[in-house]
Each structure stands twice: as C-alpha cells, then as structure tokens.
Scaffold this motif. Sequence first.
Motif, short mmCIF file in Angstrom:
data_model
loop_
_atom_site.label_atom_id
_atom_site.label_comp_id
_atom_site.label_asym_id
_atom_site.label_seq_id
_atom_site.Cartn_x
_atom_site.Cartn_y
_atom_site.Cartn_z
N ASN A 176 0.90 -29.58 80.13
CA ASN A 176 0.52 -29.46 81.53
C ASN A 176 1.73 -29.75 82.41
OD1 ASN A 176 -0.56 -30.37 84.23
ND2 ASN A 176 -2.48 -29.76 83.26
N LEU A 177 2.05 -28.83 83.32
CA LEU A 177 3.24 -28.99 84.15
C LEU A 177 3.13 -30.18 85.10
CD1 LEU A 177 4.04 -25.26 85.02
CD2 LEU A 177 5.15 -26.72 83.34
N LEU A 178 1.91 -30.52 85.52
CA LEU A 178 1.74 -31.60 86.47
C LEU A 178 1.65 -32.95 85.78
CD1 LEU A 178 -0.81 -29.93 88.94
CD2 LEU A 178 1.68 -30.16 89.18
N THR A 179 0.82 -33.05 84.75
CA THR A 179 0.60 -34.34 84.10
C THR A 179 1.51 -34.55 82.89
OG1 THR A 179 -1.11 -33.44 82.63
CG2 THR A 179 -1.82 -34.22 84.81
N GLN A 180 2.18 -33.48 82.44
CA GLN A 180 3.04 -33.54 81.24
C GLN A 180 2.24 -33.84 79.98
OE1 GLN A 180 6.40 -32.71 81.59
NE2 GLN A 180 5.62 -32.25 83.65
N GLN A 181 0.92 -33.73 80.06
CA GLN A 181 0.06 -34.02 78.91
C GLN A 181 0.13 -32.87 77.91
OE1 GLN A 181 -4.05 -34.55 79.87
NE2 GLN A 181 -4.62 -35.20 77.82
N LEU A 182 0.21 -33.22 76.62
CA LEU A 182 0.25 -32.24 75.55
C LEU A 182 -1.14 -32.11 74.93
CD1 LEU A 182 3.58 -33.31 73.81
CD2 LEU A 182 3.25 -31.32 75.27
N TYR A 183 -1.52 -30.88 74.62
CA TYR A 183 -2.81 -30.64 73.98
C TYR A 183 -2.77 -29.29 73.28
CZ TYR A 183 -3.30 -28.04 78.34
OH TYR A 183 -3.07 -27.19 79.40
N VAL A 184 -3.61 -29.16 72.26
CA VAL A 184 -3.71 -27.92 71.49
C VAL A 184 -4.97 -27.19 71.93
CG1 VAL A 184 -3.94 -26.89 69.20
CG2 VAL A 184 -2.49 -28.91 69.54
N VAL A 185 -4.82 -25.92 72.22
CA VAL A 185 -5.96 -25.08 72.58
C VAL A 185 -6.11 -24.02 71.49
CG1 VAL A 185 -6.94 -23.49 74.26
CG2 VAL A 185 -5.61 -25.45 75.04
N THR A 186 -7.29 -23.91 70.94
CA THR A 186 -7.56 -22.93 69.89
C THR A 186 -8.19 -21.68 70.50
OG1 THR A 186 -9.77 -23.74 69.38
CG2 THR A 186 -7.91 -24.82 68.29
N ALA A 187 -8.25 -20.63 69.69
CA ALA A 187 -8.81 -19.36 70.16
C ALA A 187 -10.28 -19.51 70.52
CB ALA A 187 -8.63 -18.28 69.10
N SER A 188 -10.98 -20.46 69.88
CA SER A 188 -12.39 -20.67 70.17
C SER A 188 -12.61 -21.53 71.42
CB SER A 188 -13.08 -21.34 68.98
OG SER A 188 -12.49 -22.61 68.72
N GLY A 189 -11.52 -22.00 72.03
CA GLY A 189 -11.63 -22.83 73.21
C GLY A 189 -11.63 -24.32 72.93
N THR A 190 -11.61 -24.70 71.66
CA THR A 190 -11.59 -26.11 71.29
C THR A 190 -10.24 -26.71 71.61
OG1 THR A 190 -13.14 -25.66 69.49
CG2 THR A 190 -11.94 -27.75 69.41
N ARG A 191 -10.27 -27.95 72.15
CA ARG A 191 -9.02 -28.66 72.42
C ARG A 191 -8.83 -29.76 71.38
NH1 ARG A 191 -7.08 -29.47 78.63
NH2 ARG A 191 -7.28 -27.29 79.30
N ILE A 192 -7.64 -29.81 70.83
CA ILE A 192 -7.31 -30.81 69.82
C ILE A 192 -6.30 -31.77 70.44
CG2 ILE A 192 -6.29 -31.19 67.54
CD1 ILE A 192 -7.14 -28.33 66.83
N PRO A 193 -6.57 -33.07 70.45
CA PRO A 193 -5.62 -34.04 71.02
C PRO A 193 -4.27 -33.96 70.34
CG PRO A 193 -7.75 -35.06 70.58
CD PRO A 193 -7.79 -33.71 69.93
N TYR A 194 -3.23 -34.22 71.10
CA TYR A 194 -1.88 -34.16 70.56
C TYR A 194 -1.69 -35.19 69.45
CZ TYR A 194 3.21 -34.28 70.34
OH TYR A 194 4.51 -34.24 69.90
N GLY A 195 -2.29 -36.36 69.60
CA GLY A 195 -2.17 -37.37 68.57
C GLY A 195 -2.74 -36.91 67.24
N GLN A 196 -3.84 -36.17 67.30
CA GLN A 196 -4.42 -35.66 66.06
C GLN A 196 -3.51 -34.61 65.43
OE1 GLN A 196 -8.25 -33.78 66.54
NE2 GLN A 196 -8.80 -34.05 64.40
N LEU A 197 -2.89 -33.76 66.26
CA LEU A 197 -1.94 -32.78 65.73
C LEU A 197 -0.77 -33.48 65.06
CD1 LEU A 197 -0.78 -29.93 65.41
CD2 LEU A 197 0.22 -30.17 67.69
N GLN A 198 -0.29 -34.58 65.65
CA GLN A 198 0.81 -35.31 65.04
C GLN A 198 0.44 -35.84 63.66
OE1 GLN A 198 1.57 -38.03 68.43
NE2 GLN A 198 3.67 -37.26 68.41
#
Length: 223
Positions: A141-163
Amino acid sequence: MKKALTQLDHRIEAAVGHSIDRLWQHRDRDLLDEAHTQLVDAHRLLVQAEHSVTFYRVQLHSLSSGQYPVDNALFERIHRTVDLLQDAARTRDRQQAKTMAALEPVEAAARDRALRDVPDLPAPDIAALLAITQGAKLHQNLLTQQLYVVTASGTRIPYGQLQRLEEARLAVRDTSHPLTAGQPVTLTDTGRTALTAPRSAKAPGAVPAPRPGSWPTASTARR
C-alpha cells in the motif's frame, strides 16, 4: 561423448536434483550409489542408441535431398538405410525401457525424501497454499506501506504468513517485479508436495482432558 537429448532427460534431472552432465561426472568419479550408477549406465547406452537413430535419419535425409541421381543404386542405399534406421529405433526402444526400469527406484526414493521433508502444516497454511495456486501477488500500500498478498479468488494472506511459507520453502515470490505492480507468488515443489502429502491424524477416541471443576461432557456416562 556428446550426449543427445532423450525423452527421459527431464525425468532423470527431476529425480536426481541436478543436471545430466553433473550426474555423469559423479558416475565417473565413483560417487554414486548402486541405484544411481545403474541409472547412469543405462542412460549412457540410451544416448548411444539415440545417436544411432539420429545418424541414420540424417543419412536418409541426405539420400532423399536430390543430390544423388535417381537410379537403382540410390534405391538400394535408401532401402538399406531404412532397415538400419529401423534396427536402431528398436534398439533405442529396448534401451529406453531398461533406463525407465532403472529410473523408477530413483524416482520412488526422491518422492520418499520429499514427503519426509514436508512439514505438517496447520489448516490456515494449507488454505493459503491452495489460494496461491489460483494465482497470487504481493502488494504494498502506497499510503500505509503495508504488505499483503492478494489471490485471484480475492483472499488476502498476511505478509507474516507469507514469510513463514517462504522460510519453510513452500512459496516463493518474483522480486524482479516492483511491489507497487505486484510481485507474483507461486508454490515451490515442496509447497506443491505439501498439498498432496497425507496429513497426520489424531489418535482415534482421543479427547482433551477436562479441566478441574469443569462441567462433564455430554458423552460422560450417567450413574
């Protein structure tokens, strides 16, 4: 000897985890166990058979290219070359079957190693891997600098889980893309294996011990 491309090369490299060239080098240095040694020896004979097939096929192409006069001598050479090509192809097919037979135990051992290396994942991580298979990108996110994963189904995966998935070598992201455009996230071979690996089940009939003073469960027998 220069190695020809065979139909089994990609399967062999996937099973041993490195290139054919390196595998042959290990064989020459007597660094392989019996199963891998038999595989290399069979593969070398298969390569020789492929060379023979290629040789007679090129020779047949040369005979039919138009540079020779069309006469009985040419017909005899063509018939003789076709016969030799058929023999070479039959030899190649027999050697390919022997190489496949030598490859099967190596592939089975590789699958066993992969299953042992797969961690026993919790349900949220399994769900995340399944979502990533549909297509996923890591955004910032350009404003909050928050990282997140977005899947094709619309599901969001937290960055910590991706790590965690990356540390376990289950997922990988393409860092050649900028985060603002989205970095593609895909599963590794270990991640794909984790989705198909059998899950450890709890012992049948095992129930958590009741806390002192807690109300008896419905299944408790009445006196």
